[in-house]
Enzyme design. Structure first.
Site, PDB file in Angstrom:
ATOM      1  N   HIS A   1      -3.002   7.280   6.757  1.00 19.65           N
ATOM      2  CA  HIS A   1      -1.779   7.742   6.872  1.00 19.65           C
ATOM      3  C   HIS A   1      -2.815   8.935   5.976  1.00 19.65           C
ATOM      4  CE1 HIS A   1       1.763   5.795   6.344  1.00 19.65           C
ATOM      5  NE2 HIS A   1       1.530   4.805   5.986  1.00 19.65           N
TER       6      HIS A   1
ATOM      7  N   CYS B   1       5.944   0.381   8.100  1.00 21.30           N
ATOM      8  CA  CYS B   1       5.698   1.520   7.330  1.00 21.30           C
ATOM      9  C   CYS B   1       7.023   1.427   6.261  1.00 21.30           C
ATOM     10  CB  CYS B   1       5.027   2.487   7.932  1.00 21.30           C
ATOM     11  SG  CYS B   1       3.907   3.870   6.424  1.00 21.30           S
ATOM     12  N   LEU B   2       6.533   1.432   4.687  1.00 23.79           N
ATOM     13  CA  LEU B   2       7.640   2.498   4.293  1.00 23.79           C
ATOM     14  C   LEU B   2       8.379   3.314   4.836  1.00 23.79           C
ATOM     15  CD1 LEU B   2       6.184   1.677   0.748  1.00 23.79           C
ATOM     16  CD2 LEU B   2       8.077   0.077   1.938  1.00 23.79           C
TER      17      LEU B   2
ATOM     18  N   HIS C   1      -5.027   0.429   7.886  1.00 30.05           N
ATOM     19  CA  HIS C   1      -3.856   1.542   7.360  1.00 30.05           C
ATOM     20  C   HIS C   1      -3.513   3.000   6.824  1.00 30.05           C
ATOM     21  CE1 HIS C   1       0.794   1.004   8.601  1.00 30.05           C
ATOM     22  NE2 HIS C   1       0.610   2.115   6.851  1.00 30.05           N
ATOM     23  N   GLU C   2      -3.854   2.471   5.376  1.00 30.75           N
ATOM     24  CA  GLU C   2      -3.584   3.851   4.091  1.00 30.75           C
ATOM     25  C   GLU C   2      -4.883   4.593   4.674  1.00 30.75           C
ATOM     26  OE1 GLU C   2      -1.579   2.977   2.985  1.00 30.75           O
ATOM     27  OE2 GLU C   2      -0.870   1.435   3.400  1.00 30.75           O
TER      28      GLU C   2
ATOM     29  N   GLY D   1       1.343  -1.611  -0.268  1.00 29.58           N
ATOM     30  CA  GLY D   1       0.122   0.348  -0.502  1.00 29.58           C
ATOM     31  C   GLY D   1       0.945   1.158  -0.615  1.00 29.58           C
TER      32      GLY D   1
ATOM     33  N   GLN E   1       2.844  10.382   1.847  1.00 32.15           N
ATOM     34  CA  GLN E   1       4.548   9.046   2.322  1.00 32.15           C
ATOM     35  C   GLN E   1       4.743   9.559   0.835  1.00 32.15           C
ATOM     36  OE1 GLN E   1       2.293   5.142   2.366  1.00 32.15           O
ATOM     37  NE2 GLN E   1       4.153   5.183   3.633  1.00 32.15           N
TER      38      GLN E   1
HETATM   39 NI    NI Z   1       2.634   3.034   6.044  1.00 31.76          NI
END
Ligand code: NI
Length: 176
Positions: free
Chosen positions: A149, A103-104, A145-146, A46, A51
């Site tokens: 964000h 998480c990236l 999660h997304e 995702g 991000q």
């Molecule tokens: Ni994330």
């Protein structure tokens, strides 16, 4: 298509609220394709617009149900790609499940996070058409999660435990 630069904590945009998408023009289509490419390259399941430094209510998700099950090891499972624009969670299950997320934008950390097992989401697709979807299991976790964000919320805010996985520990399950 082009890769976009992923930003990391403590980049302030990761804590900001995002704005709804209102223009479904060619630039948006290019941006979505770039986000999909960036997510695949990372690799992640995702990626949310903040991000890549954009305060927009836009996220992409791509995941094959069951790809983390042992019995499916080595199998090519069909992946589903979702583009979520201005998403809203409209229903949640009472049942909650605990899972390990990463998480990236927070490299080197994972955490145990409780999420609703199933959710219903309403959103717009890449052409601005509304749709509703019910997801459960790991897909529901990725969606939550997304969508977090897009509200400046990170998994570390909700985690009951956060740690740095050691190399030999196979505990890491990077999400996005
Ligand atoms: Ni994330």
């Amino acid at each position: 298509m082009a890769l976009r630069q992923i930003v990391y904590l403590p980049e302030p945009i990761l804590r900001k609220k995002t704005k709804p998408v209102t223009k479904f023009d060619k630039d948006l289509q290019v941006l979505i394709d770039d986000m999909v490419e960036t997510m695949r390259e990372a690799p992640g399941v995702g990626l949310a617009a903040p991000q890549i430094n954009l305060p927009m209510q836009l996220a992409v998700v791509e995941y094959a149900e069951g790809e983390d099950d042992e019995e499916n090891e080595g199998k090519e499972l069909p992946k589903k790609l979702y583009v979520l624009i201005n998403p809203e969670i409209t229903k949640v299950s009472d049942e909650k499940v605990v899972g390990i997320e990463g998480c990236l934008s927070i490299p080197g950390l994972v955490g145990e996070v409780e999420r609703h097992e199933a959710i219903q989401v309403k959103a717009l697709n890449r052409h601005g058409q509304p749709f509703k979807i019910k997801v459960n299991g790991w897909m529901a976790r990725i969606f939550q999660h997304e969508i977090d964000h897009l509200h400046g919320v990170l998994f570390t805010d909700k985690a009951t435990r956060v740690w740095k996985p050691s190399e030999d520990e196979n505990e890491e399950t990077p999400l996005d």
